[in-house]
Design a protein around this motif. Structure first.
Motif, PDB file in Angstrom:
ATOM      1  N   UNK A   1       0.830  -1.207   0.000  1.00 40.80           N
ATOM      2  CA  UNK A   1       0.000   0.000   0.000  1.00 40.80           C
ATOM      3  C   UNK A   1       0.865   1.259   0.000  1.00 40.80           C
ATOM      4  N   UNK A   2       1.950   1.228   0.791  1.00 40.61           N
ATOM      5  CA  UNK A   2       2.841   2.378   0.842  1.00 40.61           C
ATOM      6  C   UNK A   2       3.434   2.663  -0.545  1.00 40.61           C
ATOM      7  N   UNK A   3       3.850   1.607  -1.239  1.00 43.78           N
ATOM      8  CA  UNK A   3       4.424   1.788  -2.570  1.00 43.78           C
ATOM      9  C   UNK A   3       3.414   2.346  -3.556  1.00 43.78           C
ATOM     10  N   UNK A   4       2.184   1.871  -3.490  1.00 40.17           N
ATOM     11  CA  UNK A   4       1.140   2.355  -4.402  1.00 40.17           C
ATOM     12  C   UNK A   4       0.847   3.829  -4.144  1.00 40.17           C
ATOM     13  N   UNK A   5       0.760   4.208  -2.864  1.00 39.50           N
ATOM     14  CA  UNK A   5       0.465   5.605  -2.529  1.00 39.50           C
ATOM     15  C   UNK A   5       1.576   6.544  -2.984  1.00 39.50           C
ATOM     16  N   UNK A   6       2.820   6.123  -2.832  1.00 40.04           N
ATOM     17  CA  UNK A   6       3.940   6.964  -3.255  1.00 40.04           C
ATOM     18  C   UNK A   6       3.995   7.098  -4.766  1.00 40.04           C
ATOM     19  N   UNK A   7       3.624   6.024  -5.468  1.00 32.24           N
ATOM     20  CA  UNK A   7       3.667   6.065  -6.933  1.00 32.24           C
ATOM     21  C   UNK A   7       2.487   6.829  -7.525  1.00 32.24           C
ATOM     22  N   UNK A   8       1.385   6.852  -6.802  1.00 28.18           N
ATOM     23  CA  UNK A   8       0.169   7.467  -7.338  1.00 28.18           C
ATOM     24  C   UNK A   8      -0.297   8.624  -6.451  1.00 28.18           C
ATOM     25  N   UNK A   9       0.600   9.475  -6.056  1.00 28.38           N
ATOM     26  CA  UNK A   9       0.243  10.631  -5.265  1.00 28.38           C
ATOM     27  C   UNK A   9      -0.795  11.533  -5.928  1.00 28.38           C
ATOM     28  N   UNK A  10      -0.840  11.609  -7.294  1.00 30.93           N
ATOM     29  CA  UNK A  10      -1.888  12.444  -7.928  1.00 30.93           C
ATOM     30  C   UNK A  10      -3.316  12.037  -7.582  1.00 30.93           C
ATOM     31  N   UNK A  11      -3.484  10.841  -7.003  1.00 27.55           N
ATOM     32  CA  UNK A  11      -4.836  10.438  -6.602  1.00 27.55           C
ATOM     33  C   UNK A  11      -5.439  11.417  -5.594  1.00 27.55           C
ATOM     34  N   UNK A  12      -4.579  12.176  -4.916  1.00 30.47           N
ATOM     35  CA  UNK A  12      -5.104  13.158  -3.962  1.00 30.47           C
ATOM     36  C   UNK A  12      -5.982  14.184  -4.664  1.00 30.47           C
ATOM     37  N   UNK A  13      -5.581  14.558  -5.890  1.00 35.31           N
ATOM     38  CA  UNK A  13      -6.396  15.505  -6.652  1.00 35.31           C
ATOM     39  C   UNK A  13      -7.753  14.893  -7.004  1.00 35.31           C
ATOM     40  N   UNK A  14      -7.705  13.610  -7.363  1.00 28.68           N
ATOM     41  CA  UNK A  14      -8.962  12.899  -7.668  1.00 28.68           C
ATOM     42  C   UNK A  14      -9.876  12.850  -6.451  1.00 28.68           C
ATOM     43  N   UNK A  15      -9.277  12.622  -5.286  1.00 28.45           N
ATOM     44  CA  UNK A  15     -10.057  12.590  -4.050  1.00 28.45           C
ATOM     45  C   UNK A  15     -10.688  13.950  -3.777  1.00 28.45           C
ATOM     46  N   UNK A  16      -9.929  15.016  -4.012  1.00 25.71           N
ATOM     47  CA  UNK A  16     -10.448  16.365  -3.784  1.00 25.71           C
ATOM     48  C   UNK A  16     -11.621  16.669  -4.690  1.00 25.71           C
ATOM     49  N   UNK A  17     -11.539  16.173  -5.938  1.00 22.06           N
ATOM     50  CA  UNK A  17     -12.609  16.442  -6.913  1.00 22.06           C
ATOM     51  C   UNK A  17     -13.924  15.828  -6.481  1.00 22.06           C
ATOM     52  N   UNK A  18     -13.842  14.699  -5.754  1.00 18.43           N
ATOM     53  CA  UNK A  18     -15.065  14.010  -5.338  1.00 18.43           C
ATOM     54  C   UNK A  18     -15.418  14.277  -3.880  1.00 18.43           C
ATOM     55  N   UNK A  19     -14.714  15.234  -3.270  1.00 17.69           N
ATOM     56  CA  UNK A  19     -14.974  15.522  -1.855  1.00 17.69           C
ATOM     57  C   UNK A  19     -16.341  16.155  -1.694  1.00 17.69           C
ATOM     58  N   UNK A  20     -16.825  16.174  -0.469  1.00 12.17           N
ATOM     59  CA  UNK A  20     -18.159  16.703  -0.188  1.00 12.17           C
ATOM     60  C   UNK A  20     -18.233  18.187  -0.539  1.00 12.17           C
ATOM     61  N   UNK A  21     -19.122  18.610  -1.417  1.00 13.33           N
ATOM     62  CA  UNK A  21     -19.194  19.998  -1.851  1.00 13.33           C
ATOM     63  C   UNK A  21     -19.667  20.943  -0.763  1.00 13.33           C
ATOM     64  N   UNK A  22     -20.243  20.397   0.326  1.00 15.19           N
ATOM     65  CA  UNK A  22     -20.797  21.255   1.375  1.00 15.19           C
ATOM     66  C   UNK A  22     -19.807  21.499   2.497  1.00 15.19           C
ATOM     67  N   UNK A  23     -18.552  21.038   2.348  1.00 14.51           N
ATOM     68  CA  UNK A  23     -17.599  21.206   3.421  1.00 14.51           C
ATOM     69  C   UNK A  23     -17.261  22.682   3.567  1.00 14.51           C
ATOM     70  N   UNK A  24     -17.147  23.146   4.785  1.00 13.35           N
ATOM     71  CA  UNK A  24     -16.796  24.547   5.009  1.00 13.35           C
ATOM     72  C   UNK A  24     -15.777  24.679   6.107  1.00 13.35           C
ATOM     73  N   UNK A  25     -14.819  25.584   5.954  1.00 12.15           N
ATOM     74  CA  UNK A  25     -13.810  25.810   6.976  1.00 12.15           C
ATOM     75  C   UNK A  25     -12.953  24.594   7.196  1.00 12.15           C
ATOM     76  N   UNK A  26     -12.740  24.270   8.477  1.00 10.84           N
ATOM     77  CA  UNK A  26     -11.877  23.162   8.837  1.00 10.84           C
ATOM     78  C   UNK A  26     -12.677  21.921   9.200  1.00 10.84           C
ATOM     79  N   UNK A  27     -14.014  21.966   9.021  1.00 10.17           N
ATOM     80  CA  UNK A  27     -14.838  20.811   9.420  1.00 10.17           C
ATOM     81  C   UNK A  27     -15.824  20.481   8.325  1.00 10.17           C
ATOM     82  N   UNK A  28     -16.269  19.221   8.334  1.00 14.97           N
ATOM     83  CA  UNK A  28     -17.336  18.839   7.410  1.00 14.97           C
ATOM     84  C   UNK A  28     -18.650  19.381   7.914  1.00 14.97           C
ATOM     85  N   UNK A  29     -19.448  19.806   6.976  1.00 12.15           N
ATOM     86  CA  UNK A  29     -20.783  20.266   7.330  1.00 12.15           C
ATOM     87  C   UNK A  29     -21.601  19.073   7.804  1.00 12.15           C
TER      88      UNK A  29
END
Length: 492
Positions: free
Chosen positions: A446-474
């Motif tokens: 898992x560590x190797x996959x995460x290091x090789x595919x760090x751009x997945x963080x952008x993908x995660x951000x794209x699908x994040x909850x649109x209602x999140x505000x500030x430092x906490x989830x709505x």
């Protein structure tokens, strides 16, 4: 078709004999036997009606020469007339016996007899002439007096049952077990009548003081069936009493929920949530005994399906509904967490029961590391381990899908070295049976996959909850209300 005809003929003979016995004897045993068979007899009447409507009057009597006797016996049985839709089906059957163009005196007499029986059915719950004069003297019309009389009788009996429940060991004022049993037996055919609800509720709540159950199993089964089919609506306290006193009813309620989930063409998480809340099981599960039975049935379903994502989704949605019901019922827990999760660490259960949305963002990593530490201790430390092995800890963990999703999000967003505690949670989530060495290998992969595919963080951000505000989830956007991105695919 031929087989159906044979089956109906056999059923016809069976019920003809039953009706003769019920007609000749009027003992408690006969009444109990009648109530026990009411649902089956109604189903037989439905089949008979489906057969009769395909024939004319002459053909009916050629095939069933004693059909008039069978229907007559049924029409004069008050238990049958009072049960559910039996009265309506009997009327349908009788109408098909009428010869629209009688050719002889026999057919004319038969028509007159049928009209008399129909008149009896329609007036079965009315008073005779003397009763009508009496009610008119009181200022009531018979049609208004009967419902009022029934309602007062029910309320009177319900009040007597409540007093019986409060009297405790005052034997002189207690209702006898025989009368309680008789009341439950008489209620079986009347359960779907709205006016009888207070009596049904009072019977369920009144536990009595006998070492064994007094109320009839047929009563519990009939009440449970009416609840599942939405024919009656009882307070949650009465439903809890039903499921505590009659385990088969609780098991049937769970099976009914599974059947609805399986038969539905498409189950998204929101639809699963609607089914679960509609079942009243999360609310009833606030009682630990009910929760343990429900949870054990979920465990069996999970093992039988080899950890199917659909079952995991259902468990997680149910847990969310259960925690919500628990919060509404009590600000402080009436029962210790150990009573709900007896084979796991109370400290671990307490952490997992928190809503991940209530944890400040800056504390996410710290909380996940704490969960990982507690789970690892339970799974790998033999001196403090769970009494039922790693599966018990894993089963507890999968109840709370929000934490699993948070693990994925933290791993995908982390710019530094992936925390070992989170990698361990990820490996444990997917392979709870692995030993230490095999799990360590999974963590390295898992560590190797995460290091090789760090751009997945952008993908995660794209699908994040649109209602999140500030430092906490709505709090209006629950993790279970949107598609699972990594751990829990949308159920189809």
């Amino acid at each position: 078709m031929a087989q159906d005809s044979v089956d109906l003929s056999c059923d016809y003979q069976f019920w003809m004999q039953k009706l003769s016995v019920w007609d000749q004897a009027s003992t408690l045993e006969t009444q109990q036997d009648t109530c026990l068979h009411l649902a089956q007899f109604q189903e037989f009447l439905r089949k008979m009606y489906e057969t009769l409507k395909e024939m004319n009057s002459n053909t009916i009597f050629e095939r069933f020469p004693t059909i008039d006797q069978l229907l007559a016996k049924a029409c004069w049985n008050p238990f049958i007339l009072a049960y559910d839709e039996s009265q309506k089906i009997l009327i349908w059957c009788l109408c098909h016996l009428i010869n629209k163009e009688p050719q002889n005196s026999r057919q004319s007499k038969l028509n007159s007899w049928i009209q008399g029986v129909l008149s009896h059915i329609l007036s079965a719950l009315r008073f005779d002439k003397e009763g009508a004069l009496f009610t008119q003297g009181l200022g009531y019309a018979p049609v208004d007096y009967y419902p009022g009389l029934l309602k007062n009788m029910v309320l009177s009996l319900a009040s007597e049952l409540r007093e019986n429940h409060l009297n405790g060991f005052n034997t002189q004022r207690r209702m006898t077990p025989e009368r309680l049993a008789s009341l439950s037996r008489v209620c079986v055919p009347l359960i779907t009548l709205p006016d009888v609800d207070p009596l049904v509720e009072a019977l369920l709540v009144c536990h009595g003081h006998e070492p064994q159950e007094i109320l009839q199993p047929e009563f519990f089964e009939a009440v449970n069936e009416a609840i599942l089919l939405k024919k009656i609506s009882l307070p949650m306290s009465a439903v809890v009493c039903l499921w505590l006193r009659h385990l088969p009813s609780l098991e049937k309620a769970m099976l009914h929920l599974f059947e609805k989930l399986i038969s539905s063409e498409r189950n998204c998480l929101r639809r699963i949530e609607c089914f679960i809340k509609d079942s009243s099981l999360p609310q009833a599960a606030c009682h630990p005994a009910i929760f343990r039975v429900v949870d054990e049935m979920f465990r069996c379903a999970l093992l039988e399906t080899d950890g199917a994502p659909e079952i995991i989704a259902t468990i997680q949605v149910f847990t969310q509904c259960f925690v919500e019901a628990l919060g509404k019922e009590n600000k402080q827990l009436r029962f210790a967490l150990k009573t709900y999760f007896p084979y796991t660490s109370p400290s671990l259960a307490m952490v997992l029961l928190q809503d991940p949305q209530d944890v400040p963002r800056e504390h996410w990593l710290q909380t996940l590391k704490h969960i990982s530490e507690l789970l690892r201790e339970a799974v790998e430390d033999q001196t403090h381990g769970s009494r039922r092995g790693p599966l018990e800890s894993w089963f507890l963990f999968i109840h709370f899908g929000g934490w699993a999703e948070m693990v994925a999000e933290q791993l995908l967003r982390s710019a530094a070295e992936p925390p070992a505690a989170l990698l361990w949670l990820l490996a444990f989530y997917y392979s709870p049976h692995d030993g230490r060495q095999q799990r360590a290998q999974t963590m390295m992969a898992c560590r190797g996959i995460l290091q090789a595919w760090r751009p997945l963080a952008l993908w995660s951000e794209a699908f994040a909850c649109p209602h999140r505000g500030g430092q906490r989830r709505d709090t209006t956007c629950s993790p279970l209300s949107r598609k699972r991105r990594l751990f829990l695919p949308e159920v189809v």
